[in-house]
Design an enzyme around this catalytic site. Sequence first.
Site, mmCIF file in Angstrom:
data_model
loop_
_atom_site.group_PDB
_atom_site.id
_atom_site.type_symbol
_atom_site.label_atom_id
_atom_site.label_comp_id
_atom_site.label_asym_id
_atom_site.label_seq_id
_atom_site.Cartn_x
_atom_site.Cartn_y
_atom_site.Cartn_z
ATOM 1 N N GLU A 151 0.837 -1.201 0.000
ATOM 2 C CA GLU A 151 0.000 0.000 0.000
ATOM 3 C C GLU A 151 0.870 1.248 0.000
ATOM 4 O OE1 GLU A 151 -0.366 2.249 2.583
ATOM 5 O OE2 GLU A 151 0.947 1.238 4.012
ATOM 6 N N PHE A 249 8.088 16.267 -1.952
ATOM 7 C CA PHE A 249 8.974 15.754 -0.897
ATOM 8 C C PHE A 249 10.285 16.525 -0.810
ATOM 9 C CE2 PHE A 249 7.473 12.188 1.607
ATOM 10 C CZ PHE A 249 6.174 12.167 1.133
ATOM 11 N N CYS A 260 5.871 4.783 9.404
ATOM 12 C CA CYS A 260 6.395 4.099 8.208
ATOM 13 C C CYS A 260 7.858 4.399 7.913
ATOM 14 C CB CYS A 260 5.537 4.459 7.012
ATOM 15 S SG CYS A 260 3.809 4.101 7.307
HETATM 16 C C1 UGA Z 1 4.314 7.358 3.940
HETATM 17 C C2 UGA Z 1 4.324 7.336 2.395
HETATM 18 O O1 UGA Z 1 4.205 8.669 1.900
HETATM 19 C C3 UGA Z 1 3.167 6.494 1.853
HETATM 20 O O2 UGA Z 1 3.282 6.390 0.440
HETATM 21 C C4 UGA Z 1 3.261 5.088 2.462
HETATM 22 O O3 UGA Z 1 2.176 4.275 2.048
HETATM 23 C C5 UGA Z 1 3.229 5.190 3.975
HETATM 24 O O4 UGA Z 1 4.338 6.008 4.422
HETATM 25 C C6 UGA Z 1 3.355 3.802 4.528
HETATM 26 O O5 UGA Z 1 4.390 3.169 4.315
HETATM 27 O O6 UGA Z 1 2.372 3.279 5.084
HETATM 28 P P1 UGA Z 1 2.941 8.727 5.814
HETATM 29 O O7 UGA Z 1 3.911 8.135 6.782
HETATM 30 O O8 UGA Z 1 1.496 8.678 6.112
HETATM 31 O O9 UGA Z 1 3.112 8.009 4.364
HETATM 32 O O10 UGA Z 1 3.311 10.244 5.659
HETATM 33 P P2 UGA Z 1 4.038 11.220 4.625
HETATM 34 O O11 UGA Z 1 3.068 12.202 4.160
HETATM 35 O O12 UGA Z 1 4.796 10.481 3.611
HETATM 36 O O13 UGA Z 1 5.064 11.952 5.625
HETATM 37 C C7 UGA Z 1 6.041 11.237 6.357
HETATM 38 C C8 UGA Z 1 6.928 12.188 7.116
HETATM 39 O O14 UGA Z 1 7.779 12.892 6.229
HETATM 40 C C9 UGA Z 1 6.191 13.252 7.933
HETATM 41 O O15 UGA Z 1 6.787 13.383 9.196
HETATM 42 C C10 UGA Z 1 6.361 14.522 7.122
HETATM 43 O O16 UGA Z 1 6.369 15.683 7.927
HETATM 44 C C11 UGA Z 1 7.741 14.290 6.509
HETATM 45 N N1 UGA Z 1 7.945 15.026 5.243
HETATM 46 C C12 UGA Z 1 7.213 14.717 4.132
HETATM 47 C C13 UGA Z 1 8.904 16.013 5.187
HETATM 48 O O17 UGA Z 1 9.596 16.304 6.194
HETATM 49 N N2 UGA Z 1 9.102 16.677 4.010
HETATM 50 C C14 UGA Z 1 8.393 16.385 2.899
HETATM 51 O O18 UGA Z 1 8.652 17.040 1.847
HETATM 52 C C15 UGA Z 1 7.419 15.391 2.965
#
Ligand code: UGA
Length: 442
Positions: A151, A249, A260
């Site tokens: 997923e 990202f 995750c």
């Molecule tokens: C992430 C992946 O984006 C999903 O595709 C994947 O399905 C999921 O893990 C999983 O393996 O179940 P998620 O953990 O819900 O999803 O959140 P994200 O939106 O990806 O953010 C993850 C972290 O990265 C957050 O702490 C966010 O603040 C940080 N982030 C994200 C950044 O610091 N910079 C960015 O540009 C993007």
Amino acid sequence: MRIAVAGTGYVGLITGVCLAEMGHHVVCTDIREEKIQLLKTGRSPIFEPGLEPMLKQNLSNGRLDFTANPKTAYKDADIIYIAVGTPENEDGTANLDYIHAAAYTIGVSIEKDVIVCTKSTVPVGTNEKIKEIIQSVNPPPLQAEVVSNPEFLREGSGIIDFFNGDRIVIGTESREAAAIMEKIYLPLKIPIMKTDTRSAEMIKYASNAYLATKISFINEIAEICEKVGANIEEVAYGIGQDKRIGPHFLQTGIGYGGSCFPKDTKALVQIAGNVKHKFELLESVIKVNNRQQALAVLKAKEIVGSLKGKRVALLGLAFKPDTDDTREAASLAIVKALLEEDANIIAFDPAAIPNARKVFGNTIEFTMDINLAIEDADIAIIATEWDHIKHFPLERYTERMKSAIIIDGRNCYSLQDISKHPITYFSIGRPAIIDQPKRIKN
Ligand code: UGA
């Protein structure tokens, strides 16, 4: 199709509800009875936009059901999704106890041929092990074909991602199983990739590792930007215009968290280690992220010296906006570091307080009102870019704080807006604003 889903966590629940929404008959099961009882009343145990109305709707039209008895869920199912947790072991490897237990229960429950489709993030080779376990308790002629179907849902936009994903990966050695799974997903009109099981398992880890790498890369560039007087927002925009890099990202901040990226990056380092490959790049990604999470408190100490007895307003506890999840959130590292410095912490979050309270109990104060959080604070640290924080009137900081000093770990405000107020402001990868007269509250 009759579908059963093992595990009603974030992945399992969204998958089950969305498959019911697509018209399938879905029964979700979980070992936690109290969760099943709650779900049967139409209430969601997780905070996820759009989930509860869809859950209620499909319960009432009879396409969705919940049971704590796995046998009831599995015995008539055409497809059984495994969506149980794979928590982190102490050494960083993925703990597969729940996966193996689910496979065993499936094996002893099924009474007809079935497709077992794994949504949980599992190390390469796990689906083969699942098949082995099922066959060991339920040998042929009954057929259980395994499919790896990772997923890519993001917390906070899981429903949108389910119906609008970039791709669907179906990994299996069985042509028949692949064709059935393809049929399930065709109405979504999302590109479908069919591959072998091991490659599908790897695609999931490699995707998360690559995204985490992008984040640590931009965070490291941000650090250099600060030192050479460049602005990371400009730099990220500039490099993101290159289609080979892309704009996503590249948001700098105090590191990635959640259930995750931290877990999956460590697990992939271990998976590589098992085949005698030292994954140096990913090890550095993890190291940079740990450093990033420590940054806010280091900056706070640089600015105000000792934090002992200082009132610190921590704005945001969730690992990202639109979720109540605090797992591996930067805020947790910040609270721990601040407590070590004997600071007094008051934390604001619109959704994640109950989860944070489970970790910190009464060692810190909590409030759902930003105004109260910053009242008389010596310093404010922003850890989550909630809209509540992004749209908070800046003059309130100067009116309410003892001294209007903000360390913005998520670059919520433009430097231009901040410079209109007497605020001392430190963000990530951008010039600090320290020359403004500080308003000292009497
Ligand atoms: C992430 C992946 O984006 C999903 O595709 C994947 O399905 C999921 O893990 C999983 O393996 O179940 P998620 O953990 O819900 O999803 O959140 P994200 O939106 O990806 O953010 C993850 C972290 O990265 C957050 O702490 C966010 O603040 C940080 N982030 C994200 C950044 O610091 N910079 C960015 O540009 C993007």
